[in-house]
Design a protein around this motif. Sequence first.
Motif, PDB file in Angstrom:
ATOM      1  N   UNK A  25       0.827  -1.081   0.078  1.00 60.06           N
ATOM      2  CA  UNK A  25      -0.044   0.066  -0.114  1.00 60.06           C
ATOM      3  C   UNK A  25       0.903   1.145   0.145  1.00 60.06           C
ATOM      4  N   UNK A  26       0.430   2.296  -1.002  1.00 68.21           N
ATOM      5  CA  UNK A  26       1.122   3.641  -0.607  1.00 68.21           C
ATOM      6  C   UNK A  26       2.449   3.454  -1.575  1.00 68.21           C
ATOM      7  N   UNK A  27       2.636   2.202  -2.260  1.00 70.73           N
ATOM      8  CA  UNK A  27       3.862   2.134  -3.000  1.00 70.73           C
ATOM      9  C   UNK A  27       3.632   1.826  -4.606  1.00 70.73           C
ATOM     10  N   UNK A  28       4.703   1.873  -5.222  1.00 71.29           N
ATOM     11  CA  UNK A  28       4.623   1.586  -6.584  1.00 71.29           C
ATOM     12  C   UNK A  28       5.938   0.368  -7.061  1.00 71.29           C
ATOM     13  N   UNK A  29       5.588  -0.251  -7.977  1.00 73.96           N
ATOM     14  CA  UNK A  29       6.752  -1.095  -8.465  1.00 73.96           C
ATOM     15  C   UNK A  29       7.054  -0.435 -10.026  1.00 73.96           C
ATOM     16  N   UNK A  30       8.209  -0.287 -10.215  1.00 70.81           N
ATOM     17  CA  UNK A  30       8.805   0.274 -11.425  1.00 70.81           C
ATOM     18  C   UNK A  30       9.863  -0.508 -12.031  1.00 70.81           C
ATOM     19  N   UNK A  31       9.524  -0.790 -13.374  1.00 66.98           N
ATOM     20  CA  UNK A  31      10.469  -1.701 -14.035  1.00 66.98           C
ATOM     21  C   UNK A  31      11.570  -0.794 -14.431  1.00 66.98           C
ATOM     22  N   UNK A  32      13.029  -1.005 -14.182  1.00 64.96           N
ATOM     23  CA  UNK A  32      13.846   0.224 -14.511  1.00 64.96           C
ATOM     24  C   UNK A  32      14.258   0.017 -16.267  1.00 64.96           C
ATOM     25  N   UNK A  33      14.651   1.181 -16.713  1.00 65.46           N
ATOM     26  CA  UNK A  33      14.998   1.286 -17.897  1.00 65.46           C
ATOM     27  C   UNK A  33      16.571   1.925 -17.904  1.00 65.46           C
ATOM     28  N   UNK A  34      16.785   2.771 -16.958  1.00 64.95           N
ATOM     29  CA  UNK A  34      18.121   3.338 -17.185  1.00 64.95           C
ATOM     30  C   UNK A  34      18.311   4.005 -15.809  1.00 64.95           C
ATOM     31  N   UNK A 129      12.288  -2.014  -9.202  1.00 61.13           N
ATOM     32  CA  UNK A 129      12.366  -1.171  -8.199  1.00 61.13           C
ATOM     33  C   UNK A 129      10.949  -0.873  -7.147  1.00 61.13           C
ATOM     34  N   UNK A 130      11.032  -1.104  -5.935  1.00 64.60           N
ATOM     35  CA  UNK A 130       9.807  -0.882  -4.869  1.00 64.60           C
ATOM     36  C   UNK A 130       9.992   0.575  -4.265  1.00 64.60           C
ATOM     37  N   UNK A 131       9.135   1.359  -4.529  1.00 68.64           N
ATOM     38  CA  UNK A 131       9.311   3.016  -4.186  1.00 68.64           C
ATOM     39  C   UNK A 131       8.192   3.349  -3.499  1.00 68.64           C
ATOM     40  N   UNK A 132       8.142   4.239  -2.472  1.00 70.15           N
ATOM     41  CA  UNK A 132       7.106   5.263  -2.050  1.00 70.15           C
ATOM     42  C   UNK A 132       6.389   5.910  -2.971  1.00 70.15           C
ATOM     43  N   UNK A 133       5.191   6.005  -3.205  1.00 70.03           N
ATOM     44  CA  UNK A 133       4.385   6.615  -4.507  1.00 70.03           C
ATOM     45  C   UNK A 133       4.551   8.033  -4.593  1.00 70.03           C
TER      46      UNK A 133
END
Length: 357
Positions: A25-34, A129-133
């Motif tokens: 909750x309150x986070x986002x998963x981001x597929x990294x490119x650079x 990456x798992x980051x705060x939104x």
Amino acid sequence: MKAWMFNRSELTLALQEVAQPELRAGAALVRMEAVPLLSYTGNYLKGDLPYAYPPSPFTPGTNGIGRIVAVGAGVQQFKPGQRVALNPYWIANEAVAEPPQVLIGLTAVSHDSAQMLEEFRHGSLREVADVPASTPLPLDGLDHLSAERLALLAKFVVPFGGLRRGRLAAGETVAINGASGYFGSAAVLAALALGAAKVIALGRRAQALQQLVALGKGRVVPLVLTGDIGADAAAIREAAGGAIELAFDMVGQASDANSTLALLHSLRRGGRLVLMGSMQAPLPIPYGEMLLNNWELIGHFMYTPADYLALLSLLRAGLLSLDEVDLKTFAFSDLPAAIDHAAQMQGLQATVALMAQ
């Protein structure tokens, strides 16, 4: 997925297979490119810096460009597939006078931020990456730019935040100390994008300053410092055609305060000096002169989300270009070579690790 993992106690960095992070909750998963690399990444991994490291093992890496994979409960705006810039500067979203803050994947900032580092210990040098939104920035409207070029935003946003804090206004003259350095060179281009009438670029390497002169199209004046406070202050005033409105100090690892004091003494009455460098020497302030001249001394760390959004607006409007930076890319798996290259960066150079797409 694959991630670079650093063990602080053993000072080892290895590319490993790890589980993809679970969505929170309150986070986002981001597929990294650079992922851009800091020049001091190597020193950081050797344990040479006085930083409060995240709990080991952890993935280092601060900024980056990627696309949202999924968002957790409570995230209102971001959507899967959306391109974003990762921002490591995370400030707790609590209504207190001094909320704790960290640089994700790098260090604690405040004394009370150990829990934040525990909660989000991993940085951007991983496939997902798992980051705060509250930390990603939307890159809508910038699809024409490659991920490696957009990664250069990390080079610009730090000095951009300081220039905005110093209230640089269109038509003003600004002197930038450390203009031949990694962030200082970007500060010169950012000041031009903000409408500075003239930028006095201060440094100790004449050749590096000349590159900025060419890009300034008549608005950048180079000045090689001598180390003599009075002579350098007089030279700044002469180059500016008078006293300056804003002085911006981004000098790194200075052994004395002479160049910073020269900046201070080049200010007009009511002028501002912003400190964003990494000088460790004491800064002796002339108390009486500060009062008589109404000088304003501003210490500033990093930037705000509003600063980053303003930077993106300049990029979308074509007022700022990322093309002037000499960019060297490395494969994600070739990170050690990228770290070695980053340590040699000067001026308008950058090093970026690219994920396989």
